[in-house]
Design an enzyme around this catalytic site. Structure first.
Site, PDB file in Angstrom:
ATOM      1  N   MET A  46     -13.164  48.549  63.178  1.00  0.00           N
ATOM      2  CA  MET A  46     -12.314  47.568  61.600  1.00  0.00           C
ATOM      3  C   MET A  46     -13.202  48.592  61.262  1.00  0.00           C
ATOM      4  SD  MET A  46     -15.357  45.460  60.133  1.00  0.00           S
ATOM      5  CE  MET A  46     -14.401  45.698  58.746  1.00  0.00           C
ATOM      6  N   TYR A  47     -13.492  49.695  61.588  1.00  0.00           N
ATOM      7  CA  TYR A  47     -13.850  50.868  60.206  1.00  0.00           C
ATOM      8  C   TYR A  47     -12.982  51.875  60.505  1.00  0.00           C
ATOM      9  CZ  TYR A  47     -19.058  50.229  61.180  1.00  0.00           C
ATOM     10  OH  TYR A  47     -20.047  49.723  61.999  1.00  0.00           O
ATOM     11  N   GLY A  48     -11.422  51.636  59.335  1.00  0.00           N
ATOM     12  CA  GLY A  48     -11.003  52.358  58.541  1.00  0.00           C
ATOM     13  C   GLY A  48      -9.168  51.820  59.802  1.00  0.00           C
ATOM     14  N   TRP A  49      -9.891  50.169  60.063  1.00  0.00           N
ATOM     15  CA  TRP A  49      -8.668  49.980  60.530  1.00  0.00           C
ATOM     16  C   TRP A  49      -8.132  50.966  61.874  1.00  0.00           C
ATOM     17  CZ3 TRP A  49      -9.661  45.081  60.659  1.00  0.00           C
ATOM     18  CH2 TRP A  49     -10.355  44.545  59.408  1.00  0.00           C
ATOM     19  N   ASN A  75     -11.749  54.835  63.053  1.00  0.00           N
ATOM     20  CA  ASN A  75     -12.754  55.912  63.402  1.00  0.00           C
ATOM     21  C   ASN A  75     -12.450  55.678  64.683  1.00  0.00           C
ATOM     22  OD1 ASN A  75     -16.138  54.966  63.522  1.00  0.00           O
ATOM     23  ND2 ASN A  75     -15.685  56.085  61.628  1.00  0.00           N
TER      24      ASN A  75
END
Length: 163
Positions: A97-100, A103
């Protein structure tokens, strides 16, 4: 952003040096922890639970490299990851989910050139993006497989060390 993150690593190293040197509850920390002004890590490794996975005492959480706290720059993010690995960091943490997904893609690019074998790589799953941008949660067995396959592809690897 690169200067901010490098300064953060250096400050963390100084804090850890100071606190480890004064740590009377855990004398092994004082005896074994050595940090330089550049944030370099040199210490006994730590085992994660009963997994047998050993890592340096300081890892790198990579969420901020994908715009979680403002605009990110991929080249700076890769330099931060390289700097951390080159100075003894052996644990990288990410999430789908980090930067979808950005990351994991960034980390995959940073781990080229023989760096993959130098780190334990952790990533997470479970957050989903609903229509309209709201977050959802899905921990179903079917989604675990879909999410893991997508993470492996973005990272450009065959196995995730900690999921």
């Amino acid at each position: 952003m690169l200067i901010f993150l490098l300064n953060w690593l250096a400050i963390l190293g100084l804090i850890m040096t100071h606190s480890a040197a004064r740590n009377t509850d855990h004398p092994d920390l004082a005896a074994n922890a050595r940090f330089s002004m550049t944030g370099a890590v040199s210490s006994k490794s730590r085992t994660l639970g009963s997994s047998g996975i050993a890592v340096a005492p300081i890892g790198l959480g990579c969420m901020s490299l994908s715009g979680a706290y403002g605009r990110g720059d991929d080249a700076d993010g890769i330099r931060v990851i390289h700097h951390a690995i080159d100075h003894g960091v052996t644990f990288l943490d990410s999430s789908d989910m980090y930067g979808w997904g950005h990351n994991e893609t960034l980390i995959g690019r940073a781990l080229g050139g023989g760096r993959r074998d130098k780190v334990v790589l952790a990533t997470k799953f479970g957050q989903t993006q609903k229509p309209g941008g709201a977050n959802g949660v899905d921990g179903s067995p079917a989604y675990v497989k879909v999410a893991c396959d997508a993470s492996l592809k973005r990272l450009g690897i065959e196995a995730i060390d900690l999921y």
